[in-house]
Write an enzyme that holds these catalytic residues in place. Structure first.
Site, mmCIF file in Angstrom:
data_model
loop_
_atom_site.group_PDB
_atom_site.id
_atom_site.type_symbol
_atom_site.label_atom_id
_atom_site.label_comp_id
_atom_site.label_asym_id
_atom_site.label_seq_id
_atom_site.Cartn_x
_atom_site.Cartn_y
_atom_site.Cartn_z
ATOM 1 N N LEU A 25 48.196 -6.908 3.969
ATOM 2 C CA LEU A 25 47.331 -6.522 5.243
ATOM 3 C C LEU A 25 47.459 -5.459 5.814
ATOM 4 O O LEU A 25 48.539 -4.915 5.846
ATOM 5 C CB LEU A 25 47.400 -7.714 6.185
ATOM 6 N N LYS A 30 53.118 -1.380 4.802
ATOM 7 C CA LYS A 30 53.150 -0.643 3.409
ATOM 8 C C LYS A 30 53.183 0.742 3.496
ATOM 9 O O LYS A 30 54.271 1.302 2.727
ATOM 10 C CB LYS A 30 51.741 -0.947 2.858
ATOM 11 N N SER A 98 44.695 -3.213 -1.052
ATOM 12 C CA SER A 98 44.116 -4.069 -2.487
ATOM 13 C C SER A 98 44.050 -5.291 -2.517
ATOM 14 O O SER A 98 44.712 -6.044 -2.911
ATOM 15 C CB SER A 98 45.147 -3.518 -3.729
HETATM 16 P P1 ADP Z 1 50.159 -0.572 6.671
HETATM 17 O O1 ADP Z 1 50.433 0.569 5.949
HETATM 18 O O2 ADP Z 1 50.572 -1.954 5.966
HETATM 19 O O3 ADP Z 1 48.750 -0.667 7.354
HETATM 20 P P2 ADP Z 1 51.909 0.402 8.614
HETATM 21 O O4 ADP Z 1 53.323 0.745 7.879
HETATM 22 O O5 ADP Z 1 50.852 1.493 9.161
HETATM 23 O O6 ADP Z 1 51.463 -0.943 7.846
HETATM 24 O O7 ADP Z 1 52.435 -0.393 10.051
HETATM 25 C C1 ADP Z 1 53.502 -1.483 10.012
HETATM 26 C C2 ADP Z 1 53.970 -1.526 11.351
HETATM 27 O O8 ADP Z 1 55.149 -2.331 11.364
HETATM 28 C C3 ADP Z 1 54.858 -0.150 11.835
HETATM 29 O O9 ADP Z 1 54.635 -0.185 13.196
HETATM 30 C C4 ADP Z 1 56.336 -0.586 11.572
HETATM 31 O O10 ADP Z 1 57.216 0.214 12.369
HETATM 32 C C5 ADP Z 1 56.250 -1.999 12.020
HETATM 33 N N1 ADP Z 1 57.433 -2.923 11.280
HETATM 34 C C6 ADP Z 1 58.217 -3.635 11.628
HETATM 35 N N2 ADP Z 1 59.111 -4.224 10.547
HETATM 36 C C7 ADP Z 1 58.529 -3.651 9.382
HETATM 37 C C8 ADP Z 1 59.206 -3.956 8.167
HETATM 38 N N3 ADP Z 1 60.132 -4.481 7.900
HETATM 39 N N4 ADP Z 1 58.507 -3.042 7.116
HETATM 40 C C9 ADP Z 1 57.620 -2.186 7.596
HETATM 41 N N5 ADP Z 1 57.135 -1.932 8.682
HETATM 42 C C10 ADP Z 1 57.545 -2.753 9.944
#
Ligand code: ADP
Length: 190
Positions: A25, A30, A98
Site C-alpha cells: 500500500l 516501499k 503494484s
Molecule cells: P511507500 O513508498 O510505500 O508509499 P514511504 O516509504 O514513502 O512508503 O513511507 C513509509 C513511512 O513509514 C515513512 O515515513 C517511514 O519513515 C515509515 N516507516 C516506519 N517503519 C518503517 C519500516 N519498517 N520500513 C519502512 N518505512 C517505515
C-alpha cells in the site's frame, strides 16, 4: 563480432543481476526501504538502480492514468525496464504499489528466477495514520479517485519470497531480511 554475454557482464561486475520488487500500500514503506537497501548494496560494491513508481510516473509512464488499464501498463513497462537492468548485471530495486496479482505475475514470468517479490505489509489503518504524502486524506474526501486501499483493491501476494511487517519491524530489520535473501542469490562464483 560477438555479443557480450550475461556471464561476461556478471564476471566484470563480480555479481549477478536481480530484480527486487517491493509491493504494498501507499505509505507501507516501499520507498524508504528501497533507499536504505540500495545504500547497503552500494556499500558492498554492488551495481544497483532503483525504479520508484512515483518517479517513473513523472517520466516514462507519465502518459498513464491510475485506471486498471493504466496501472497494468505501468507495471508491464516497469517489468520490461527491470529486465533490461537485470540483463545488464544490475540489481534493480522496484518500489511500486503494484496492486494487481496478475500484473505482478506477468513480471515474475518475464524475470523468472531473477525476480524476488517483497510484500511490504502494513495495515491500511497504519498507512493512513502515516499518510506520508497526504493522499489518504484526499482519497477519503473524494478528491482522488482509484486510490489503492480506499476505492481500488490491493491484492495481497500469495507466495512472496519475502514478507515484511513495517508496523512491527524497523527499517534496518526489514533491509537485513532482504539482504539475507538476496546476497546469496547474486553471488558470482568463479
Ligand atoms: P511507500 O513508498 O510505500 O508509499 P514511504 O516509504 O514513502 O512508503 O513511507 C513509509 C513511512 O513509514 C515513512 O515515513 C517511514 O519513515 C515509515 N516507516 C516506519 N517503519 C518503517 C519500516 N519498517 N520500513 C519502512 N518505512 C517505515
Amino acid at each position: 563480432m560477438k555479443n557480450i554475454s550475461k556471464t561476461e557482464r556478471n564476471k566484470l561486475k563480480g555479481h549477478k543481476g536481480l530484480a527486487i520488487w517491493l509491493t504494498g500500500l501507499s505509505g507501507a514503506g516501499k520507498s524508504t526501504i528501497a533507499v536504505e537497501l540500495e545504500q547497503q548494496l552500494f556499500a558492498r560494491k554492488i551495481h544497483t538502480y532503483t525504479l520508484d513508481g512515483d518517479i517513473l510516473r513523472t517520466g516514462l509512464n507519465k502518459d498513464l492514468s491510475f485506471s486498471e488499464e493504466g496501472r497494468r501498463e505501468n507495471i508491464r513497462r516497469t517489468g520490461e525496464v527491470a529486465k533490461l537492468f537485470v540483463d545488464s548485471g544490475t540489481v534493480v530495486i522496484a518500489a511500486f504499489i503494484s496492486p494487481f496479482a496478475g500484473d505482478r505475475k506477468i513480471v515474475r514470468e518475464l524475470l523468472d528466477e531473477e525476480f524476488v517479490e517483497v510484500f511490504v505489509n502494513c495495515p491500511l489503518e497504519i498507512c493512513e495514520q502515516r499518510d506520508v504524502k497526504g493522499l489518504y486524506k484526499k482519497a477519503r474526501k473524494g478528491e482522488l479517485k482509484n486510490f489503492t486501499g480506499i476505492d481500488s483493491p490491493y491484492e495481497k501476494p500469495e507466495k512472496p519470497e519475502i514478507t515484511l511487517h513495517t508496523h512491527l519491524q524497523n527499517v534496518e530489520e526489514c533491509v537485513q531480511q532482504i539482504l539475507d535473501y538476496a546476497l546469496p542469490k547474486i553471488e558470482w562464483k568463479k
